[in-house]
Design a protein around this motif. Structure first.
Motif, PDB file in Angstrom:
ATOM      1  N   ALA A 276      -3.235  12.360   1.428  1.00 62.26           N
ATOM      2  CA  ALA A 276      -2.957  10.929   1.323  1.00 62.26           C
ATOM      3  C   ALA A 276      -2.852  10.542  -0.140  1.00 62.26           C
ATOM      4  O   ALA A 276      -3.529  11.114  -0.998  1.00 62.26           O
ATOM      5  CB  ALA A 276      -4.073  10.142   2.002  1.00 62.26           C
ATOM      6  N   PRO A 277      -2.006   9.566  -0.456  1.00 63.31           N
ATOM      7  CA  PRO A 277      -1.918   9.119  -1.847  1.00 63.31           C
ATOM      8  C   PRO A 277      -3.214   8.457  -2.278  1.00 63.31           C
ATOM      9  O   PRO A 277      -3.932   7.869  -1.478  1.00 63.31           O
ATOM     10  CB  PRO A 277      -0.753   8.124  -1.820  1.00 63.31           C
ATOM     11  N   GLY A 278      -3.494   8.572  -3.538  1.00 65.44           N
ATOM     12  CA  GLY A 278      -4.688   7.960  -4.100  1.00 65.44           C
ATOM     13  C   GLY A 278      -4.449   7.587  -5.546  1.00 65.44           C
ATOM     14  O   GLY A 278      -3.313   7.662  -6.050  1.00 65.44           O
ATOM     15  N   ALA A 315      -7.273   1.543  -2.561  1.00 63.03           N
ATOM     16  CA  ALA A 315      -7.062   1.114  -3.943  1.00 63.03           C
ATOM     17  C   ALA A 315      -5.628   1.386  -4.381  1.00 63.03           C
ATOM     18  O   ALA A 315      -4.977   0.540  -5.016  1.00 63.03           O
ATOM     19  CB  ALA A 315      -8.050   1.825  -4.860  1.00 63.03           C
ATOM     20  N   PHE A 316      -5.107   2.574  -4.049  1.00 61.31           N
ATOM     21  CA  PHE A 316      -3.729   2.908  -4.424  1.00 61.31           C
ATOM     22  C   PHE A 316      -2.745   1.942  -3.782  1.00 61.31           C
ATOM     23  O   PHE A 316      -1.829   1.436  -4.435  1.00 61.31           O
ATOM     24  CB  PHE A 316      -3.423   4.344  -3.994  1.00 61.31           C
ATOM     25  N   ARG A 317      -2.913   1.674  -2.476  1.00 65.78           N
ATOM     26  CA  ARG A 317      -1.982   0.785  -1.787  1.00 65.78           C
ATOM     27  C   ARG A 317      -2.065  -0.642  -2.304  1.00 65.78           C
ATOM     28  O   ARG A 317      -1.047  -1.349  -2.377  1.00 65.78           O
ATOM     29  CB  ARG A 317      -2.261   0.808  -0.287  1.00 65.78           C
ATOM     30  N   LEU A 348     -10.816  -3.683  -8.892  1.00 71.76           N
ATOM     31  CA  LEU A 348      -9.535  -3.561  -9.573  1.00 71.76           C
ATOM     32  C   LEU A 348      -8.914  -4.941  -9.742  1.00 71.76           C
ATOM     33  O   LEU A 348      -9.171  -5.864  -8.962  1.00 71.76           O
ATOM     34  CB  LEU A 348      -8.602  -2.616  -8.809  1.00 71.76           C
ATOM     35  N   ARG A 349      -8.094  -5.025 -10.780  1.00 67.02           N
ATOM     36  CA  ARG A 349      -7.441  -6.304 -11.108  1.00 67.02           C
ATOM     37  C   ARG A 349      -6.037  -6.005 -11.603  1.00 67.02           C
ATOM     38  O   ARG A 349      -5.829  -5.108 -12.435  1.00 67.02           O
ATOM     39  CB  ARG A 349      -8.248  -7.060 -12.169  1.00 67.02           C
ATOM     40  N   VAL A 350      -5.074  -6.735 -11.072  1.00 69.59           N
ATOM     41  CA  VAL A 350      -3.676  -6.596 -11.483  1.00 69.59           C
ATOM     42  C   VAL A 350      -3.198  -7.970 -11.939  1.00 69.59           C
ATOM     43  O   VAL A 350      -3.266  -8.938 -11.170  1.00 69.59           O
ATOM     44  CB  VAL A 350      -2.806  -6.073 -10.331  1.00 69.59           C
TER      45      VAL A 350
END
Length: 426
Positions: A276-278, A315-317, A348-350
């Motif tokens: 799975a992506p991470g 987190a990745f998604r 996390l923050r974007v």
């Protein structure tokens, strides 16, 4: 359809559908033949055996045989007409006792009839039938015996009434116990069916969320690069070639991820063929965003490698969807991603500096809903909204305890679906 049938036939057809006409064979399969014949045989044989020890009672004759047989055969329709069977068996048993015939297993068909009525929900009818039999027996044994056979019969001892009362209590208790057990089984079946429906709904939601995240990000990159390629096709063919190369790479990756989701749907129980992506793929994600015209700066506090699979994927998604929303709905050309890991959570923050392009509401749509669902499945939360300076911020908190699998499940639950410690496999 009832024109050629007498009135009693129409009544029977309404109350016992399928017993008359073409559907008879289909209905007959539900008739309890075996148990009824077994009860009838037991009552006949047991009564004859009991009669040898009761010479003072009236001898068994044709009427006694008919009553015993009729009461037993009524049980054939106990599932269709439980009230009729409860009262019918009670009347047959009462007439038998009123004839002065020997005591024996005559109460058996009465007990089975009342049991079926209680289990079918006809409790008042069952209790009324039992009460009718008991009251009738009291009248016969202590008053009407003067005018009923056998001749010169006396009043029954009251101790015998205790035995009859014990039979009545036993019948009612067994019937109620059977009803409660049936209701418990039905409730358990309903709960299992509801749980299966919930699991199916959760699985559909998870798959829809996964496909949305994969396709929305990849198609956004493809859309931007297609626009760049068309604009530069004549003036700067080399740059157009770069845009087409990015489209090819993004489409290939999207096809691979969608194929992985669909393969798992077709072959439940197999291990996923790719991980799975991470967050380990975060550099790849920023490169894709850069090819779409968005510069992404990443900062990290703590060690974000070795996260539980569910938290790593979520987190990745979330970062992927946040960057996709910036590309689609914001005029910003720069974004900042900040990751901070503590002992119990990943934050996390974007951020982007805006402004919104007006092509879609930056705070709405399925993207933010999907981000919130991913975080909520792990016990976390996502907050998103515009900033005072015109930009937009997405904040997410993902707990790290109990998030070893998708949706925050751990242990065996996480492995319930195919490779469920790897949400991408579904």
């Amino acid at each position: 359809m009832d024109k050629g049938r007498p009135s009693w036939g129409r009544w029977w057809g309404r109350h016992c559908p399928g017993w008359l006409g073409p559907a008879r064979n289909a209905t007959a399969r539900g008739v309890p033949w075996r148990s009824t014949l077994l009860i009838a045989a037991f009552v006949q044989v047991g009564t004859r055996f009991a009669a040898h020890g009761q010479p003072d009672r009236a001898a068994l004759d044709g009427l006694a045989e008919f009553l015993l047989l009729a009461g037993s055969l009524l049980l054939l329709v106990r599932h269709r007409l439980p009230r009729v069977v409860a009262f019918g068996t009670a009347v047959a048993a009462l007439l038998y006792l009123g004839g002065g015939y020997p005591y024996g297993p005559v109460f058996l068909f009465m007990a089975v009839g009342c049991f079926a009525a209680v289990v079918a929900g006809r409790r008042v009818a069952a209790w009324s039938a039992v009460g009718l039999l008991w009251a009738g027996h009291l009248l016969v044994a202590h008053w009407l015996y003067r005018w009923l056979p056998p001749a010169a019969d006396g009043a029954a001892p009251w101790g015998q009434e205790l035995i009859v009362a014990a039979w009545v209590v036993a019948i009612i208790a067994a019937s109620e116990l059977g009803r409660v057990r049936r209701e418990q089984l039905a409730h358990a079946r309903a709960e299992r069916a509801a749980a299966e429906r919930r699991r199916a709904d959760e699985e559909r939601l998870r798959i829809a969320r996964e496909l949305h995240d994969v396709l929305a990000h990849s198609l956004s990159v493809i859309n931007v690069q297609a626009g760049v390629g068309l604009a530069l096709l004549d003036d700067d063919p080399e740059q157009a070639r770069t845009a087409l190369t990015t489209i090819k790479g993004a489409s290939k990756e999207a096809l691979g991820e969608v194929r992985q989701v669909l393969d798992t749907l077709r072959a439940q129980g197999r291990a996923p063929r790719s991980p799975a992506p991470g967050l380990a793929r975060l550099p790849e994600l920023t490169e894709q965003a850069k090819s779409a015209g968005l510069d992404v700066a990443v900062s990290v506090e703590g060690r974000v490698s070795g996260l539980p699979p569910g938290a790593d994927l979520a987190a990745f998604r979330i970062v992927q969807e946040a960057l996709t929303n910036i590309v689609r709905h914001s005029g910003a050309r720069a974004a900042r991603v900040h990751l901070a890991r503590s002992a119990d959570a990943l934050r996390l923050r974007v951020d982007d500096d805006g402004p919104a392009t007006g092509e879609g509401p930056p705070g709405g749509g399925n993207g933010l809903v999907g981000m919130r669902e991913r975080a909520a499945a792990l016990g976390g939360e996502v907050q998103a909204g515009p900033r005072a300076d015109g930009g937009f911020t997405v904040r997410a908190t993902i707990p790290l305890r109990g998030s070893s699998g998708p949706g925050g499940q751990d242990g065996g639950t996480a492995a319930r679906a195919t490779g469920d410690d790897d949400e991408e496999s579904a």
